[in-house]
Design a protein around this motif. Structure first.
Motif, PDB file in Angstrom:
ATOM      1  N   LEU A  36       0.823  -1.201   0.000  1.00 60.76           N
ATOM      2  CA  LEU A  36       0.000   0.000   0.000  1.00 60.76           C
ATOM      3  C   LEU A  36       0.865   1.262   0.000  1.00 60.76           C
ATOM      4  O   LEU A  36       0.567   2.227  -0.706  1.00 60.76           O
ATOM      5  CB  LEU A  36      -0.936   0.000   1.210  1.00 60.76           C
ATOM      6  CG  LEU A  36      -1.813   1.241   1.371  1.00 60.76           C
ATOM      7  CD1 LEU A  36      -2.746   1.397   0.168  1.00 60.76           C
ATOM      8  CD2 LEU A  36      -2.606   1.161   2.667  1.00 60.76           C
ATOM      9  N   GLY A  37       1.945   1.250   0.774  1.00 62.06           N
ATOM     10  CA  GLY A  37       2.826   2.419   0.839  1.00 62.06           C
ATOM     11  C   GLY A  37       3.435   2.759  -0.502  1.00 62.06           C
ATOM     12  O   GLY A  37       3.520   3.932  -0.884  1.00 62.06           O
ATOM     13  N   LEU A  38       3.880   1.745  -1.242  1.00 64.88           N
ATOM     14  CA  LEU A  38       4.446   1.983  -2.571  1.00 64.88           C
ATOM     15  C   LEU A  38       3.393   2.533  -3.520  1.00 64.88           C
ATOM     16  O   LEU A  38       3.667   3.443  -4.310  1.00 64.88           O
ATOM     17  CB  LEU A  38       5.050   0.698  -3.137  1.00 64.88           C
ATOM     18  CG  LEU A  38       6.348   0.233  -2.485  1.00 64.88           C
ATOM     19  CD1 LEU A  38       6.734  -1.150  -3.000  1.00 64.88           C
ATOM     20  CD2 LEU A  38       7.463   1.232  -2.735  1.00 64.88           C
ATOM     21  N   LEU A  51      14.269  10.908  -3.844  1.00 68.63           N
ATOM     22  CA  LEU A  51      13.101  10.022  -3.850  1.00 68.63           C
ATOM     23  C   LEU A  51      13.413   8.721  -4.580  1.00 68.63           C
ATOM     24  O   LEU A  51      13.179   7.626  -4.055  1.00 68.63           O
ATOM     25  CB  LEU A  51      11.915  10.699  -4.548  1.00 68.63           C
ATOM     26  CG  LEU A  51      11.154  11.761  -3.795  1.00 68.63           C
ATOM     27  CD1 LEU A  51      10.230  12.520  -4.749  1.00 68.63           C
ATOM     28  CD2 LEU A  51      10.355  11.159  -2.676  1.00 68.63           C
ATOM     29  N   LEU A  52      13.940   8.830  -5.792  1.00 67.09           N
ATOM     30  CA  LEU A  52      14.212   7.642  -6.605  1.00 67.09           C
ATOM     31  C   LEU A  52      15.292   6.755  -5.990  1.00 67.09           C
ATOM     32  O   LEU A  52      15.212   5.531  -6.065  1.00 67.09           O
ATOM     33  CB  LEU A  52      14.587   8.047  -8.029  1.00 67.09           C
ATOM     34  CG  LEU A  52      13.475   8.721  -8.833  1.00 67.09           C
ATOM     35  CD1 LEU A  52      13.991   9.165 -10.203  1.00 67.09           C
ATOM     36  CD2 LEU A  52      12.257   7.830  -8.960  1.00 67.09           C
ATOM     37  N   THR A  53      16.287   7.363  -5.357  1.00 69.36           N
ATOM     38  CA  THR A  53      17.340   6.586  -4.698  1.00 69.36           C
ATOM     39  C   THR A  53      16.755   5.777  -3.536  1.00 69.36           C
ATOM     40  O   THR A  53      17.045   4.593  -3.385  1.00 69.36           O
ATOM     41  CB  THR A  53      18.465   7.502  -4.197  1.00 69.36           C
ATOM     42  OG1 THR A  53      19.022   8.203  -5.325  1.00 69.36           O
ATOM     43  CG2 THR A  53      19.564   6.715  -3.502  1.00 69.36           C
ATOM     44  N   ASN A  54      15.934   6.425  -2.719  1.00 71.03           N
ATOM     45  CA  ASN A  54      15.312   5.725  -1.590  1.00 71.03           C
ATOM     46  C   ASN A  54      14.406   4.599  -2.068  1.00 71.03           C
ATOM     47  O   ASN A  54      14.418   3.503  -1.503  1.00 71.03           O
ATOM     48  CB  ASN A  54      14.524   6.707  -0.719  1.00 71.03           C
ATOM     49  CG  ASN A  54      15.399   7.400   0.283  1.00 71.03           C
ATOM     50  OD1 ASN A  54      15.644   6.895   1.363  1.00 71.03           O
ATOM     51  ND2 ASN A  54      15.891   8.571  -0.090  1.00 71.03           N
ATOM     52  N   TYR A 100       5.802   7.335   4.279  1.00 71.92           N
ATOM     53  CA  TYR A 100       5.723   8.509   5.153  1.00 71.92           C
ATOM     54  C   TYR A 100       6.946   9.416   4.978  1.00 71.92           C
ATOM     55  O   TYR A 100       6.817  10.636   4.887  1.00 71.92           O
ATOM     56  CB  TYR A 100       5.585   8.098   6.624  1.00 71.92           C
ATOM     57  CG  TYR A 100       4.247   7.499   6.946  1.00 71.92           C
ATOM     58  CD1 TYR A 100       3.065   8.167   6.653  1.00 71.92           C
ATOM     59  CD2 TYR A 100       4.149   6.251   7.540  1.00 71.92           C
ATOM     60  CE1 TYR A 100       1.830   7.620   6.949  1.00 71.92           C
ATOM     61  CE2 TYR A 100       2.916   5.689   7.837  1.00 71.92           C
ATOM     62  CZ  TYR A 100       1.760   6.374   7.532  1.00 71.92           C
ATOM     63  OH  TYR A 100       0.540   5.826   7.828  1.00 71.92           O
ATOM     64  N   ASN A 101       8.124   8.817   4.924  1.00 72.13           N
ATOM     65  CA  ASN A 101       9.331   9.632   4.773  1.00 72.13           C
ATOM     66  C   ASN A 101       9.395  10.317   3.407  1.00 72.13           C
ATOM     67  O   ASN A 101       9.752  11.488   3.301  1.00 72.13           O
ATOM     68  CB  ASN A 101      10.577   8.769   4.983  1.00 72.13           C
ATOM     69  CG  ASN A 101      10.803   8.422   6.429  1.00 72.13           C
ATOM     70  OD1 ASN A 101      10.022   8.763   7.306  1.00 72.13           O
ATOM     71  ND2 ASN A 101      11.876   7.709   6.700  1.00 72.13           N
ATOM     72  N   MET A 102       9.036   9.588   2.351  1.00 74.88           N
ATOM     73  CA  MET A 102       9.144  10.155   1.006  1.00 74.88           C
ATOM     74  C   MET A 102       8.008  11.138   0.707  1.00 74.88           C
ATOM     75  O   MET A 102       8.207  12.116  -0.014  1.00 74.88           O
ATOM     76  CB  MET A 102       9.189   9.058  -0.056  1.00 74.88           C
ATOM     77  CG  MET A 102      10.439   8.173   0.031  1.00 74.88           C
ATOM     78  SD  MET A 102      12.007   9.094  -0.029  1.00 74.88           S
ATOM     79  CE  MET A 102      12.469   9.085   1.711  1.00 74.88           C
ATOM     80  N   ALA A 103       6.829  10.930   1.282  1.00 79.66           N
ATOM     81  CA  ALA A 103       5.744  11.905   1.121  1.00 79.66           C
ATOM     82  C   ALA A 103       6.140  13.221   1.792  1.00 79.66           C
ATOM     83  O   ALA A 103       5.909  14.305   1.253  1.00 79.66           O
ATOM     84  CB  ALA A 103       4.443  11.366   1.708  1.00 79.66           C
TER      85      ALA A 103
END
Length: 139
Positions: free
Chosen positions: A17-19, A42-45, A97-100
């Motif tokens: 769901l997060g992805l 973002l893309l690296t993470n 959560y971190n990337m949002a």
């Protein structure tokens, strides 16, 4: 499947769901509107979470070898933790959560600060977070 397995300490939650939420937010915002440093971060993470480096036979450390550890950095001089811990997420919701948060803050701050200064802020905050956390994730 997200590609994460128990060997790397990761897992899936709610069937990715997060992805899905993260992809939706990125494309809803407009990938072409995301500033460069924010987009690369973002893309690296996401790539690290999906273990993309393994597709190219690039070694990926296990999560417990890179997680935030004040003791690991200060006592054992494991300085790679200062940077690598910022790219490892245990679940897709943790990643989301971190990337949002990064997407929102990066699109606001990077244009104002400039890409170089924003990259410095991200790097500096990543290192400070590791040094401020006193619990040991390796136990």
């Amino acid at each position: 499947s997200s590609g994460i397995n128990a060997e790397y300490g990761g897992g899936t939650s709610r069937q990715n769901l997060g992805l899905a939420l993260l992809a939706f937010q990125i494309f809803q915002f407009g990938i072409d509107r995301i500033p460069l440093v924010t987009l690369v971060t973002l893309l690296t993470n996401i790539g690290v979470y999906l273990q993309v480096p393994k597709l190219f036979d690039i070694h990926m450390p296990q999560t417990h070898d890179v997680c935030i550890s004040y003791q690991g950095v200060v006592m054992y001089r494991e300085y790679s933790r200062l940077i690598l811990s910022g790219f490892y997420h245990l679940t897709d919701m943790h990643l989301y959560y971190n990337m949002a948060s990064l997407l929102y803050k990066g699109t606001q701050l990077e244009p104002r600060l400039g890409s170089a200064r924003f990259a410095s802020v991200i790097g500096g905050l990543t290192v400070l977070c590791v040094l401020c956390v006193t619990n040991d994730c390796t136990k």
